[in-house]
Design a protein around this motif. Structure first.
Motif, PDB file in Angstrom:
ATOM      1  N   ALA A   1      -9.359  25.197   4.158  1.00 30.46           N
ATOM      2  CA  ALA A   1      -9.763  25.764   2.330  1.00 30.46           C
ATOM      3  C   ALA A   1     -10.489  27.478   2.448  1.00 30.46           C
ATOM      4  N   TRP A   2     -12.396  26.813   3.135  1.00 22.96           N
ATOM      5  CA  TRP A   2     -12.290  28.153   2.859  1.00 22.96           C
ATOM      6  C   TRP A   2     -11.935  29.025   3.496  1.00 22.96           C
ATOM      7  N   SER A   3     -11.044  29.107   4.322  1.00 22.71           N
ATOM      8  CA  SER A   3     -10.544  29.909   5.383  1.00 22.71           C
ATOM      9  C   SER A   3      -9.743  30.975   4.173  1.00 22.71           C
ATOM     10  N   LEU A   4      -8.739  30.452   3.412  1.00 17.52           N
ATOM     11  CA  LEU A   4      -7.719  30.421   2.452  1.00 17.52           C
ATOM     12  C   LEU A   4      -8.828  31.252   1.208  1.00 17.52           C
ATOM     13  N   GLU A   5      -9.746  30.717   1.053  1.00 16.76           N
ATOM     14  CA  GLU A   5     -10.046  31.317   0.341  1.00 16.76           C
ATOM     15  C   GLU A   5     -10.439  32.451   0.194  1.00 16.76           C
ATOM     16  N   ASN A   6     -11.457  32.885   1.048  1.00 18.33           N
ATOM     17  CA  ASN A   6     -11.988  33.624   1.720  1.00 18.33           C
ATOM     18  C   ASN A   6     -10.764  35.304   2.192  1.00 18.33           C
ATOM     19  N   LEU A   7      -9.644  34.380   2.529  1.00 25.56           N
ATOM     20  CA  LEU A   7      -7.958  35.132   2.887  1.00 25.56           C
ATOM     21  C   LEU A   7      -7.890  36.053   1.692  1.00 25.56           C
ATOM     22  N   PHE A   8      -7.800  35.262   0.271  1.00 22.72           N
ATOM     23  CA  PHE A   8      -7.173  35.634  -0.751  1.00 22.72           C
ATOM     24  C   PHE A   8      -7.912  36.053  -1.345  1.00 22.72           C
ATOM     25  N   THR A   9      -9.822  36.554  -1.031  1.00 24.10           N
ATOM     26  CA  THR A   9     -10.812  37.421  -1.957  1.00 24.10           C
ATOM     27  C   THR A   9     -10.725  38.525  -1.270  1.00 24.10           C
ATOM     28  N   LYS A  10     -10.452  38.968   0.279  1.00 26.46           N
ATOM     29  CA  LYS A  10     -10.058  39.952   0.749  1.00 26.46           C
ATOM     30  C   LYS A  10      -8.937  40.683   0.509  1.00 26.46           C
ATOM     31  N   LEU A  11      -7.949  39.746   0.271  1.00 30.44           N
ATOM     32  CA  LEU A  11      -6.930  40.259  -0.369  1.00 30.44           C
ATOM     33  C   LEU A  11      -6.800  40.907  -1.306  1.00 30.44           C
ATOM     34  N   VAL A  12      -7.125  40.538  -2.736  1.00 30.50           N
ATOM     35  CA  VAL A  12      -7.637  40.671  -3.463  1.00 30.50           C
ATOM     36  C   VAL A  12      -8.684  42.327  -4.150  1.00 30.50           C
ATOM     37  N   THR A  13      -9.108  42.097  -3.308  1.00 29.80           N
ATOM     38  CA  THR A  13     -10.140  43.173  -2.792  1.00 29.80           C
ATOM     39  C   THR A  13      -9.459  44.796  -1.904  1.00 29.80           C
ATOM     40  N   VAL A  14      -8.759  44.412  -1.551  1.00 27.87           N
ATOM     41  CA  VAL A  14      -7.651  45.254  -1.006  1.00 27.87           C
ATOM     42  C   VAL A  14      -7.109  45.774  -1.937  1.00 27.87           C
ATOM     43  N   LEU A  15      -6.330  45.208  -2.563  1.00 26.36           N
ATOM     44  CA  LEU A  15      -5.151  45.671  -3.233  1.00 26.36           C
ATOM     45  C   LEU A  15      -6.025  46.034  -4.718  1.00 26.36           C
ATOM     46  N   GLU A  16      -7.412  45.932  -5.042  1.00 27.20           N
ATOM     47  CA  GLU A  16      -7.538  46.729  -5.842  1.00 27.20           C
ATOM     48  C   GLU A  16      -8.051  47.606  -5.298  1.00 27.20           C
ATOM     49  N   ASN A  17      -8.640  47.620  -4.076  1.00 24.09           N
ATOM     50  CA  ASN A  17      -8.597  49.860  -3.727  1.00 24.09           C
ATOM     51  C   ASN A  17      -7.477  50.596  -3.344  1.00 24.09           C
ATOM     52  N   VAL A  18      -6.597  49.349  -3.538  1.00 23.97           N
ATOM     53  CA  VAL A  18      -5.548  50.423  -3.002  1.00 23.97           C
ATOM     54  C   VAL A  18      -4.988  51.057  -4.601  1.00 23.97           C
ATOM     55  N   LYS A  19      -5.266  50.310  -5.859  1.00 25.12           N
ATOM     56  CA  LYS A  19      -4.988  49.971  -7.302  1.00 25.12           C
ATOM     57  C   LYS A  19      -5.592  51.974  -7.699  1.00 25.12           C
ATOM     58  N   ALA A  20      -7.045  51.794  -7.666  1.00 25.77           N
ATOM     59  CA  ALA A  20      -7.979  52.483  -7.119  1.00 25.77           C
ATOM     60  C   ALA A  20      -7.882  54.224  -6.741  1.00 25.77           C
ATOM     61  N   GLU A  21      -6.787  53.971  -5.317  1.00 21.26           N
ATOM     62  CA  GLU A  21      -6.785  54.950  -5.142  1.00 21.26           C
ATOM     63  C   GLU A  21      -5.268  56.147  -5.549  1.00 21.26           C
ATOM     64  N   LYS A  22      -4.696  55.187  -6.202  1.00 18.74           N
ATOM     65  CA  LYS A  22      -3.352  55.354  -6.641  1.00 18.74           C
ATOM     66  C   LYS A  22      -3.599  55.938  -8.350  1.00 18.74           C
ATOM     67  N   GLU A  23      -4.626  55.183  -8.246  1.00 18.85           N
ATOM     68  CA  GLU A  23      -5.321  55.069  -9.683  1.00 18.85           C
ATOM     69  C   GLU A  23      -5.698  57.336 -10.019  1.00 18.85           C
ATOM     70  N   GLY A  24      -7.115  57.180  -8.939  1.00 21.01           N
ATOM     71  CA  GLY A  24      -7.489  58.074  -8.800  1.00 21.01           C
ATOM     72  C   GLY A  24      -6.508  59.235  -8.284  1.00 21.01           C
ATOM     73  N   ALA A  25      -5.064  59.837  -7.163  1.00 25.69           N
ATOM     74  CA  ALA A  25      -4.269  60.247  -6.881  1.00 25.69           C
ATOM     75  C   ALA A  25      -3.429  60.543  -8.304  1.00 25.69           C
ATOM     76  N   ASN A  26      -3.327  59.640  -9.274  1.00 25.83           N
ATOM     77  CA  ASN A  26      -2.350  60.230 -10.158  1.00 25.83           C
ATOM     78  C   ASN A  26      -3.335  60.712 -11.026  1.00 25.83           C
ATOM     79  N   ALA A  27      -3.925  60.408 -11.515  1.00 24.11           N
ATOM     80  CA  ALA A  27      -5.475  61.123 -12.433  1.00 24.11           C
ATOM     81  C   ALA A  27      -5.380  63.145 -11.849  1.00 24.11           C
TER      82      ALA A  27
END
Length: 177
Positions: free
Chosen positions: A151-177
Protein backbone atom coordinates in the motif's frame (compact mmCIF):
# COMPACT_ATOMS: atom_id res chain seq x y z
CA UNK A 1 -10.77 -41.86 55.05
CA UNK A 2 -11.41 -42.08 51.34
CA UNK A 3 -13.35 -45.00 49.99
CA UNK A 4 -12.02 -47.28 47.28
CA UNK A 5 -14.52 -45.82 44.81
CA UNK A 6 -13.38 -42.28 45.61
CA UNK A 7 -9.72 -43.28 45.16
CA UNK A 8 -10.55 -44.90 41.79
CA UNK A 9 -12.22 -41.65 40.70
CA UNK A 10 -9.12 -39.65 41.72
CA UNK A 11 -6.87 -42.06 39.76
CA UNK A 12 -9.14 -41.80 36.70
CA UNK A 13 -9.08 -37.96 36.81
CA UNK A 14 -5.30 -37.91 37.25
CA UNK A 15 -4.79 -40.29 34.33
CA UNK A 16 -6.95 -38.05 32.10
CA UNK A 17 -4.94 -34.99 33.15
CA UNK A 18 -1.62 -36.80 32.60
CA UNK A 19 -2.75 -37.73 29.08
CA UNK A 20 -4.19 -34.33 28.10
CA UNK A 21 -1.85 -31.80 29.73
CA UNK A 22 0.97 -30.64 27.43
CA UNK A 23 2.89 -29.48 30.51
CA UNK A 24 3.18 -31.50 33.73
CA UNK A 25 5.65 -30.39 36.39
CA UNK A 26 6.36 -32.26 39.62
CA UNK A 27 7.41 -30.22 42.62
CA UNK A 28 8.46 -30.77 46.19
CA UNK A 29 6.38 -28.51 48.42
CA UNK A 30 7.80 -29.62 51.78
CA UNK A 31 7.92 -26.77 54.26
CA UNK A 32 5.40 -24.57 52.45
CA UNK A 33 2.75 -22.93 54.59
CA UNK A 34 -0.94 -23.06 53.70
CA UNK A 35 -0.79 -19.36 52.74
CA UNK A 36 2.16 -19.99 50.39
CA UNK A 37 0.39 -22.98 48.88
CA UNK A 38 -2.77 -20.95 48.32
CA UNK A 39 -0.74 -18.14 46.73
CA UNK A 40 0.87 -20.67 44.37
CA UNK A 41 -2.51 -22.15 43.42
CA UNK A 42 -3.94 -18.67 42.80
CA UNK A 43 -0.98 -17.60 40.64
CA UNK A 44 -1.17 -20.80 38.59
CA UNK A 45 -4.96 -20.53 38.23
CA UNK A 46 -4.50 -16.99 36.86
CA UNK A 47 -2.10 -18.48 34.30
CA UNK A 48 -4.65 -21.13 33.31
CA UNK A 49 -2.90 -23.96 35.15
CA UNK A 50 -3.77 -26.18 38.09
CA UNK A 51 -1.81 -27.37 41.12
CA UNK A 52 -2.71 -30.63 42.81
CA UNK A 53 -1.31 -32.60 45.70
CA UNK A 54 -2.16 -36.31 45.66
CA UNK A 55 -0.64 -39.28 47.42
CA UNK A 56 2.19 -40.92 45.47
CA UNK A 57 0.48 -44.32 45.75
CA UNK A 58 -2.53 -42.98 43.83
CA UNK A 59 -0.28 -41.31 41.25
CA UNK A 60 1.49 -44.62 40.66
CA UNK A 61 -1.81 -46.07 39.48
CA UNK A 62 -2.51 -43.05 37.25
CA UNK A 63 0.70 -42.57 35.24
CA UNK A 64 1.12 -45.97 33.45
CA UNK A 65 0.57 -45.52 29.73
CA UNK A 66 0.88 -41.72 29.87
CA UNK A 67 3.85 -39.44 29.02
CA UNK A 68 4.33 -38.88 32.76
CA UNK A 69 5.49 -42.49 33.11
CA UNK A 70 8.90 -41.28 31.90
CA UNK A 71 9.42 -39.41 35.19
CA UNK A 72 7.93 -42.02 37.54
CA UNK A 73 11.09 -42.07 39.66
CA UNK A 74 10.29 -38.52 40.82
CA UNK A 75 7.16 -39.67 42.67
CA UNK A 76 8.89 -39.84 46.06
CA UNK A 77 8.31 -37.65 49.07
CA UNK A 78 5.81 -34.80 49.08
CA UNK A 79 4.82 -34.22 45.45
CA UNK A 80 2.74 -31.44 43.98
CA UNK A 81 1.74 -31.50 40.33
CA UNK A 82 1.31 -28.54 38.00
CA UNK A 83 -0.99 -29.20 35.05
CA UNK A 84 -1.08 -26.66 32.22
CA UNK A 85 -3.61 -27.30 29.49
CA UNK A 86 -3.68 -24.13 27.36
CA UNK A 87 -0.89 -21.59 27.76
CA UNK A 88 2.12 -23.57 28.95
CA UNK A 89 4.37 -20.49 28.74
CA UNK A 90 2.19 -18.56 31.20
CA UNK A 91 2.18 -21.53 33.59
CA UNK A 92 5.98 -21.87 33.37
CA UNK A 93 6.36 -18.13 34.01
CA UNK A 94 4.09 -18.27 37.07
CA UNK A 95 5.93 -21.28 38.51
CA UNK A 96 9.39 -19.81 37.79
CA UNK A 97 8.37 -16.54 39.44
CA UNK A 98 7.17 -18.43 42.49
CA UNK A 99 10.30 -20.61 42.68
CA UNK A 100 12.81 -17.82 42.06
CA UNK A 101 12.54 -16.17 45.49
CA UNK A 102 15.33 -16.80 47.97
CA UNK A 103 12.84 -17.95 50.59
CA UNK A 104 10.90 -20.24 48.21
CA UNK A 105 10.35 -23.68 49.66
CA UNK A 106 8.94 -25.02 46.38
CA UNK A 107 11.48 -27.17 44.53
CA UNK A 108 11.46 -28.56 41.03
CA UNK A 109 11.52 -32.36 40.71
CA UNK A 110 10.77 -33.27 37.09
CA UNK A 111 8.65 -32.25 34.12
CA UNK A 112 7.15 -33.45 30.88
CA UNK A 113 6.61 -30.90 28.09
CA UNK A 114 4.67 -32.05 25.02
CA UNK A 115 5.49 -35.69 25.85
CA UNK A 116 9.22 -35.13 26.40
CA UNK A 117 11.14 -35.07 29.67
CA UNK A 118 12.34 -31.59 30.61
CA UNK A 119 14.70 -30.30 33.29
CA UNK A 120 14.44 -27.06 35.25
CA UNK A 121 16.63 -25.19 32.73
CA UNK A 122 14.18 -26.06 29.97
CA UNK A 123 11.27 -24.84 32.09
CA UNK A 124 13.15 -21.56 32.71
CA UNK A 125 13.72 -21.19 28.96
CA UNK A 126 10.04 -21.88 28.33
CA UNK A 127 9.17 -19.19 30.88
CA UNK A 128 11.33 -16.68 28.97
CA UNK A 129 9.33 -17.06 25.75
CA UNK A 130 6.81 -14.35 24.87
CA UNK A 131 3.26 -14.97 26.01
CA UNK A 132 0.63 -16.31 23.65
CA UNK A 133 -0.84 -12.81 23.20
CA UNK A 134 2.59 -11.34 22.40
CA UNK A 135 3.24 -14.09 19.84
CA UNK A 136 -0.16 -13.49 18.23
CA UNK A 137 0.62 -9.78 18.06
CA UNK A 138 3.97 -10.48 16.41
CA UNK A 139 2.28 -12.82 13.94
CA UNK A 140 -0.38 -10.21 13.12
CA UNK A 141 2.34 -7.60 12.51
CA UNK A 142 4.28 -10.03 10.33
CA UNK A 143 1.20 -10.85 8.27
CA UNK A 144 0.14 -7.20 8.03
CA UNK A 145 3.57 -5.80 7.10
CA UNK A 146 3.66 -6.95 3.42
CA UNK A 147 0.19 -5.51 2.82
CA UNK A 148 1.22 -2.21 4.38
CA UNK A 149 4.43 -2.18 2.34
CA UNK A 150 2.52 -2.71 -0.91
CA UNK A 151 0.00 0.00 0.00
CA UNK A 152 2.81 2.42 0.85
CA UNK A 153 4.63 1.59 -2.40
CA UNK A 154 1.51 2.12 -4.48
CA UNK A 155 0.77 5.39 -2.70
CA UNK A 156 4.34 6.52 -3.26
CA UNK A 157 4.14 5.46 -6.92
CA UNK A 158 0.92 7.45 -7.48
CA UNK A 159 2.43 10.49 -5.76
CA UNK A 160 5.45 10.35 -8.08
CA UNK A 161 3.17 9.89 -11.13
CA UNK A 162 1.12 12.95 -10.18
CA UNK A 163 4.33 14.96 -9.69
CA UNK A 164 5.64 13.89 -13.12
CA UNK A 165 2.31 14.73 -14.78
CA UNK A 166 2.27 18.14 -13.08
CA UNK A 167 5.83 18.78 -14.31
CA UNK A 168 4.87 17.75 -17.87
CA UNK A 169 1.79 20.02 -17.71
CA UNK A 170 3.91 22.93 -16.43
CA UNK A 171 6.45 22.40 -19.25
CA UNK A 172 3.70 22.35 -21.90
CA UNK A 173 2.08 25.44 -20.45
CA UNK A 174 5.48 27.14 -20.39
CA UNK A 175 6.16 26.14 -24.04
CA UNK A 176 2.72 27.42 -25.16
CA UNK A 177 3.09 30.75 -23.44
Amino acid sequence: MKTRKHKEQIVKELKEKFEKAPLVILTNFQGMTVAESNALRRKLREAGAEYKVVKNTLMRYAYPGTPVEQIKDAFVGPTGIVFAFEDIVAAAKALKEFMSGDDSKLQFKAAVVEGKVADYEMIKQLAELPSREELLGQLAFTLKYPVNAIAWSLENLFTKLVTVLENVKAEKEGANA
